[in-house]
Design an enzyme around this catalytic site. Sequence first.
Site, short mmCIF file in Angstrom:
data_model
loop_
_atom_site.label_atom_id
_atom_site.label_comp_id
_atom_site.label_asym_id
_atom_site.label_seq_id
_atom_site.Cartn_x
_atom_site.Cartn_y
_atom_site.Cartn_z
N LYS A 115 0.78 -7.75 13.11
CA LYS A 115 -0.32 -6.89 12.69
C LYS A 115 -1.55 -7.33 13.48
O LYS A 115 -1.95 -8.49 13.40
CB LYS A 115 -0.56 -7.03 11.19
CG LYS A 115 -1.52 -5.98 10.64
CD LYS A 115 -1.68 -6.08 9.12
CE LYS A 115 -2.49 -4.90 8.60
NZ LYS A 115 -2.75 -4.97 7.15
N THR A 145 0.82 -1.21 0.00
CA THR A 145 0.00 0.00 0.00
C THR A 145 0.86 1.26 0.00
O THR A 145 0.52 2.26 -0.61
CB THR A 145 -0.92 -0.01 1.24
OG1 THR A 145 -1.73 -1.18 1.16
CG2 THR A 145 -1.83 1.20 1.27
N THR A 176 1.77 -4.33 4.34
CA THR A 176 1.71 -4.54 5.80
C THR A 176 1.25 -5.93 6.20
O THR A 176 1.63 -6.42 7.26
CB THR A 176 0.77 -3.52 6.46
OG1 THR A 176 -0.50 -3.58 5.83
CG2 THR A 176 1.33 -2.12 6.35
N ASP A 177 0.41 -6.58 5.38
CA ASP A 177 -0.21 -7.83 5.83
C ASP A 177 0.78 -8.86 6.33
O ASP A 177 0.57 -9.49 7.36
CB ASP A 177 -1.06 -8.44 4.70
CG ASP A 177 -2.41 -7.77 4.59
OD1 ASP A 177 -2.59 -6.73 5.24
OD2 ASP A 177 -3.28 -8.29 3.87
#
Lengths: 478, 438
Positions: free
Chosen positions: B254, B100, B175-176
């Site tokens: 996360k 992202t 980020t995942d």
Amino acid sequence: MNIKMMGGVEIHQRLATDEKLFCSCSAQPKDGKPVGEIVRKQRAVAGELGEVDLAALHEYSRDRTYRYQIFPKTTCLVELDEEPPHPMNRDALETVIEVCLLLGSRVVDEVQVMRKTVIDGSNTAGFQRTAIVGLGGSIQTSKGEVGIQTICLEEESSGIVGEKDGEVTYRLDRLGIPLIEIATCPDVKDGEHAREVVEKLGNIVRITGKVQRGIGTIRQDLNISISKSGASEGARVEIKGVQELGLIGKIVEREVARQAKLLEEGKGLESEVRRALSDGETEYMRPMPGSARLYPETDVPPIKISREWVEEIRKKLPEKPEDRREKLVEELKIGEELAKKIMLSKNYPLFEKVVNELKIEPKLVAATLEETIVSLRREGAPVDNLNENKLMELFIEYKCGKFVKAAIPEVLRDVSRNPTQSISHSVEKLKLEKMSEAELRRIVEEKRKAGKSGKSLIEEMMREHRLRVDMKELSALV
Amino acid sequence: MYSKKIQDMLASLGVEVGDKLRVKSKGDIYEGILMPKAELGDPNTLVIKLSNGYAVGLNFEGAAIERLGGHTEIGFKSREAKMKHVEGKSTISILSTGGTVASRVDYTTGGVYASYNASDLVSTVPELGQFNINSKFLFGIMSEDMTPEHWREIAKGVLKELKSDAEGVVVTHGTDTMHFTTAALSFMLKNLNKPIVLTGSQRSSDRGSSDSFINLLCAAHFASKSDVAEVSLVMHGSPNDDFCYAHRGTKVRKLHTSKRDAFKSVNDDPIAKVFPNGKIELVNKNYRKRSDSEVSLDDKLEEKVALIKVYPGINPEIFDFYLEKKFRGFVIEGTGLGHVPTTIEKDSLIPKIKEATKAGIPVCITSQCIFGRVHEFVYANLRKEFEAGAIFCGDMLPEVAYVKLMHVLAHSKNMEEAKKMMLTNIAGELNERTPVFE
């Protein structure tokens, strides 16, 4: 110098949906204290076509910090820009389609939700979600037809609380309330005309019965440019945030004069956004934003509007404001003044129901809904407790002859304070039951024996038993 | 994508996306730029961007299209990748892998896609101009598509930068699965001498409110001047745009789908608080310091490792699939202190643990509670699991145990050695002591 004005207006009206446009927060903010706060920064970014928007850059150059106040029930992670938007609220879209049909606009086949860059911080996302629902259409005015350019459905911005030392504080309770925006073509002739157009458009959105009421729920912007006859067009100036209808004429005239003076002095006209002040003057806000500020909102899929849906809405369409006014005055014999109050009222559907189903005199129904309740509110009665069911109950009991017209304010006052109590219970408690024919006869007989007759008898009766006696019955008897 | 019918018609008129058109539809005329079709829209609706910037969808049926002059190139213009170095500025390397943070709206699909390179990022964060930047584009993928092969590629890229004049290395990443990558790099890169900082964003960089600006800036500061020669993950520390946390790469996860401060240190304190102005406040003094040590890369991984979550009703036969496919290790995300179904014979995983262990396949136990450590003795059922041969992994995160087991199996000769390595701290993944305060 022969100055020609080109003007357009934009109105923004909050819609009365239960939930916000892109989340399930309440769309009806209540006063109260914030329960928390977040602090953010924003930056200028390139738009869809790769350009950075001028208006966005202008704000960025101010390098401000934004504080956002959080309120219970009206703020969730969506307002905080911490969660993606939920699907668009259908009720809001339906109301906008309704307005499109009332204005004769072409409803688009697929709504494309856009992000409109706004980095004055009024939106935590850095953009406002907005979509064109209708194009074209027109209204008739005293100075000819005024065309409609676009009808949009968009998110309300955050409310500004204050600004200090480069920090701006906003409240998030109103962010995301659905807003209809109607923009006209530059067909507005002068200040008075602008006011008329704004009023007419306001009436159209209000007649749907699905818009919010009260201070701040409607705002208008004015677009004004001038040109010397024969010369090319001037620069468009947008004046934002005109809240008071009464000021529109003055603002337009002053803006035309301001631009004319600049032309006269040989200075160029700049396209810019100005802010309306409460005294009818305006001040510079920022450069005019360009089309680079709009790019697609990919988190919300395009929404198809089927012809069937539009036709469904068309079937339920309310009459136009002029038609409704005419019906009220000509057919239902409600005076101009009262007709004006009831025709755009949120009580209108109830009024219509009571008049059609119970066949009660329209004037009484309208006066009860628009005048009696208002004066009770002024004296401090909690009239918000008088919901539609309670009012319906009142009219049914009245129709059944439980009490007379004059008792209505007393009954409503009492029931508003004791909302769990039935209307008939209240009537009995207050001893306001309509006088029976037998009793009326008996008392009239007594008065006659005491030497009263005619007008003076009626007067005395009304003085003593006003709240229980039906005037018509009494005069017939006397 | 537009329907075949629209595509054919556009082709016959020589019209391309980005061309200016006049569309006559039901008596109305619209002028604007033809936009690409989002994947979720109706393929039979033309999307036209009007001169006011708005796009509208118009039914194609019965519409007459005319080409006007003019064509607009749609999309982001990538910047020149080379940037001049200035003497006196601190040099850092930024490797871009997608996600992202490097994403913009993609008009061919309508989704957000990883597309631009590190120098593009620099142009959106002018404050990065205080550094000399070696920018490298490794690949542009979203992190759900990362594989061990990508970890190796990133590790190789990082090693090269560590040997350059850079003070530290920043890796921009989706980020995942960023915490899998930080764990993998932590095990693969030995004798670290400089900071390696992974960062990303929860909001794409094409929006003014993106968290990427501050994340990138804090990551750059941390890489440039911190003394922490570890793999760390720098992301927002709160919902505000005020500071970031630098988390240890093996102790972070996360924990939220969409919030800016989605990453939290688990069973450990974050290493430091990093502010956009460059201030660094150490929170945790336990870290490896900068040095002149010789960094090396050891990227061997055994990829046949499975991560299995326990849940009520789990069928023990799923282990048969992995055993049949010759998987060489298991990490189980047990319930609570590390439990698996034990007492009811037909549901018990104990026979499977025994079977695997007997075949020399390690079964490692972690907890789906995420926070806290597992324990092999508190309940009788835990003791049965332990006796069956399960390896209880202390306060190691399930994802970290999964990556570590891949690394361990590629470096151990037998079960005993694998077990010993799993229970030995290599890169801060195991803490003997759980701090009381976060």
